[in-house]
Design a protein around this motif. Structure first.
Motif, mmCIF file in Angstrom:
data_model
loop_
_atom_site.group_PDB
_atom_site.id
_atom_site.type_symbol
_atom_site.label_atom_id
_atom_site.label_comp_id
_atom_site.label_asym_id
_atom_site.label_seq_id
_atom_site.Cartn_x
_atom_site.Cartn_y
_atom_site.Cartn_z
ATOM 1 N N TYR A 1 -8.882 -9.647 -7.815
ATOM 2 C CA TYR A 1 -9.053 -9.022 -6.502
ATOM 3 C C TYR A 1 -7.703 -8.607 -5.932
ATOM 4 C CZ TYR A 1 -7.546 -13.367 -4.216
ATOM 5 O OH TYR A 1 -6.812 -14.450 -3.797
ATOM 6 N N ASP A 2 -7.751 -7.605 -5.075
ATOM 7 C CA ASP A 2 -6.538 -7.066 -4.450
ATOM 8 C C ASP A 2 -6.180 -7.928 -3.244
ATOM 9 O OD1 ASP A 2 -4.525 -5.497 -3.363
ATOM 10 O OD2 ASP A 2 -5.538 -3.608 -3.855
ATOM 11 N N ARG A 3 -4.958 -8.448 -3.243
ATOM 12 C CA ARG A 3 -4.477 -9.251 -2.097
ATOM 13 C C ARG A 3 -4.098 -8.350 -0.925
ATOM 14 N NH1 ARG A 3 -5.587 -11.768 -6.882
ATOM 15 N NH2 ARG A 3 -4.879 -13.927 -6.955
ATOM 16 N N MET B 1 -4.153 5.939 -9.667
ATOM 17 C CA MET B 1 -3.143 5.865 -8.603
ATOM 18 C C MET B 1 -3.149 4.436 -8.117
ATOM 19 S SD MET B 1 -0.908 6.870 -6.384
ATOM 20 C CE MET B 1 -1.229 6.493 -4.669
ATOM 21 N N CYS B 2 -2.161 4.074 -7.359
ATOM 22 C CA CYS B 2 -2.136 2.741 -6.765
ATOM 23 C C CYS B 2 -1.321 2.822 -5.481
ATOM 24 C CB CYS B 2 -1.535 1.745 -7.752
ATOM 25 S SG CYS B 2 -1.587 0.066 -7.113
ATOM 26 N N GLY B 3 -1.987 2.565 -4.357
ATOM 27 C CA GLY B 3 -1.314 2.685 -3.063
ATOM 28 C C GLY B 3 -0.317 1.568 -2.828
ATOM 29 N N HIS B 4 -0.758 0.319 -3.037
ATOM 30 C CA HIS B 4 0.183 -0.789 -2.807
ATOM 31 C C HIS B 4 1.331 -0.680 -3.803
ATOM 32 C CE1 HIS B 4 -0.962 -3.220 -6.371
ATOM 33 N NE2 HIS B 4 0.199 -3.784 -6.136
ATOM 34 N N GLY B 5 1.005 -0.236 -5.042
ATOM 35 C CA GLY B 5 2.030 -0.118 -6.071
ATOM 36 C C GLY B 5 3.066 0.943 -5.724
ATOM 37 N N PRO C 1 -4.785 -4.596 1.343
ATOM 38 C CA PRO C 1 -6.022 -3.878 1.713
ATOM 39 C C PRO C 1 -6.372 -2.743 0.753
ATOM 40 C CG PRO C 1 -4.464 -4.045 3.563
ATOM 41 C CD PRO C 1 -3.702 -4.407 2.330
ATOM 42 N N CYS C 2 -5.592 -2.555 -0.310
ATOM 43 C CA CYS C 2 -5.860 -1.573 -1.367
ATOM 44 C C CYS C 2 -5.668 -0.145 -0.837
ATOM 45 C CB CYS C 2 -7.247 -1.740 -1.966
ATOM 46 S SG CYS C 2 -7.454 -0.784 -3.484
ATOM 47 N N GLY C 3 -4.561 0.459 -1.226
ATOM 48 C CA GLY C 3 -4.237 1.797 -0.720
ATOM 49 C C GLY C 3 -5.243 2.852 -1.129
ATOM 50 N N THR C 4 -5.672 2.817 -2.398
ATOM 51 C CA THR C 4 -6.651 3.823 -2.829
ATOM 52 C C THR C 4 -8.025 3.505 -2.243
ATOM 53 O OG1 THR C 4 -6.832 2.600 -4.929
ATOM 54 C CG2 THR C 4 -5.435 4.551 -4.922
ATOM 55 N N GLY C 5 -8.322 2.216 -2.082
ATOM 56 C CA GLY C 5 -9.592 1.821 -1.461
ATOM 57 C C GLY C 5 -9.633 2.194 0.011
HETATM 58 O O1 PYC Z 1 -3.414 -0.349 -3.565
HETATM 59 O O2 PYC Z 1 -4.480 1.330 -4.501
HETATM 60 C C1 PYC Z 1 -4.141 0.159 -4.478
HETATM 61 C C2 PYC Z 1 -4.567 -0.744 -5.571
HETATM 62 C C3 PYC Z 1 -5.382 -0.426 -6.621
HETATM 63 C C4 PYC Z 1 -5.490 -1.583 -7.393
HETATM 64 C C5 PYC Z 1 -4.750 -2.555 -6.806
HETATM 65 N N1 PYC Z 1 -4.182 -2.024 -5.697
#
Ligand code: PYC
Length: 323
Positions: free
Chosen positions: A246-248, A93-97, A250-254
């Motif tokens: 690295y994720d620019r 999954m990808c939150g930002h995506g 805050p990473c949605g899944t993180g």
């Molecule tokens: O936003 O979940 C996210 C994500 C995963 C990898 C890069 N962004």
């Protein structure tokens, strides 16, 4: 086998960024690729990988770009399906995506304000496109698998982390001793890469032996290194993704994985807001609800379109490396 391309392939693509992290959306899918997101994920990690790599890496892209292929829905009520990928493979999954894809489809006039059910390889998510362009993603149920796991990091010492799922697997570490700020990027990259190596060497994994492919270094407001956290935010993170980028954002899944930890610790109640900053200082707002015993996080953020056009992949281009 890699699908044969005999003439230049033109792929409609729209690039966006979500709180600083880029997404390249293939808005009309890939010719000849169909099925559920789980089926398409397997294709992209297999025979189609050389083509995905040609779309994503130099000279058409760059290593920290995240891609998304939009698919026709296969489930009743779903608006569309999506599979995400980065420089080394697909993502669960990808939150930002998801925020980037929803904003992109809305900019193209293909998605209206309101709620949309989206199929991903790891389950259904719901995205709400707000009037002001913000997007809230109700993610897959998130959970903590292991708490306070000790890891010996060569050249650094022992760190501890929580292993948690938010649509991808994360090792979330607080006692890293780093300042989480873009000015400290080389040190953050170096330590998170060492932690990643130590995770692999130690055999620490998610449920059912799943590899932990993301490392999240975290600092909370009021914690050690707290001056790095901006006013009003609860926490700041640095996330190392698979592929050593690295994720620019805050990473949605993180952020979802972190919310699962906070809920498990009794530090965040259902409906309360958690403001998560990235290493750049951009933000997601997170909440969660309890559905039976499951923690279901919702992440809200904004995306902006940066490019709209066609990628061309010429089969005679030696740098496409399709063979
Ligand atoms: O936003 O979940 C996210 C994500 C995963 C990898 C890069 N962004």
């Amino acid at each position: 086998m890699t699908p044969r391309i005999h003439a230049p392939l033109r792929l409609r693509c729209v690039d966006s960024h979500t709180e600083g992290e880029p997404t390249r959306t293939l808005v009309d899918g890939l010719p000849g690729v169909s099925g559920s997101p789980a089926e398409v994920r397997a294709l992209l990690d297999g025979a189609w990988w050389p083509l995905v790599r040609a779309m994503m890496l130099e000279p058409r892209g760059y290593a920290w770009l995240v891609g998304a292929v939009v698919l026709p829905p296969t489930q009743p009520g779903a608006s569309f399906g999506v599979v995400f990928f980065n420089n080394v493979g697909t993502l669960g999954m990808c939150g930002h995506g998801t925020i980037g894809v929803v904003r992109t489809l809305s900019a193209l006039g293909r998605l209206a304000v309101g709620e949309h059910l989206i199929e991903t390889p790891v389950g259904m998510v719901t995205a709400c496109l707000h009037d002001d362009g913000r997007v809230s993603v109700r993610n897959v149920p998130s959970r903590v698998a292991r708490r306070h796991v000790a890891l010996t990091v060569p050249g650094h010492g022992t760190v501890h982390g929580d292993v948690a799922w938010g649509g991808n697997w994360f090792f979330i570490c607080h006692d890293h001793g780093m300042t989480i700020d873009i000015g400290h990027l080389p040190g953050l990259m170096a330590l998170s890469t060492l932690i990643r190596g130590a995770i692999d060497a130690s055999g620490v994994c998610g449920d059912d032996g799943a590899p932990i492919d993301h490392v999240e270094l975290s600092v909370d407001a009021h914690g050690a290194g707290a001056p790095a956290v901006g006013a009003g935010a609860h926490s700041r993170n640095f996330v190392l993704c698979p592929g050593a980028e690295y994720d620019r954002s805050p990473c949605g899944t993180g952020t979802s994985a972190r919310v699962a930890c906070l809920a498990d610790e009794g530090r965040l109640a259902p409906g309360d807001r958690w403001i998560q900053e990235s290493v750049l200082g951009t933000r997601f707002t997170a909440t969660y609800e309890l559905v039976g015993p499951s923690i279901v996080p919702t992440i809200t953020g904004s995306a902006h379109v940066t490019f709209d056009g066609w990628l061309v992949i010429d089969p005679t281009d030696p740098l496409a490396r399709l063979a």
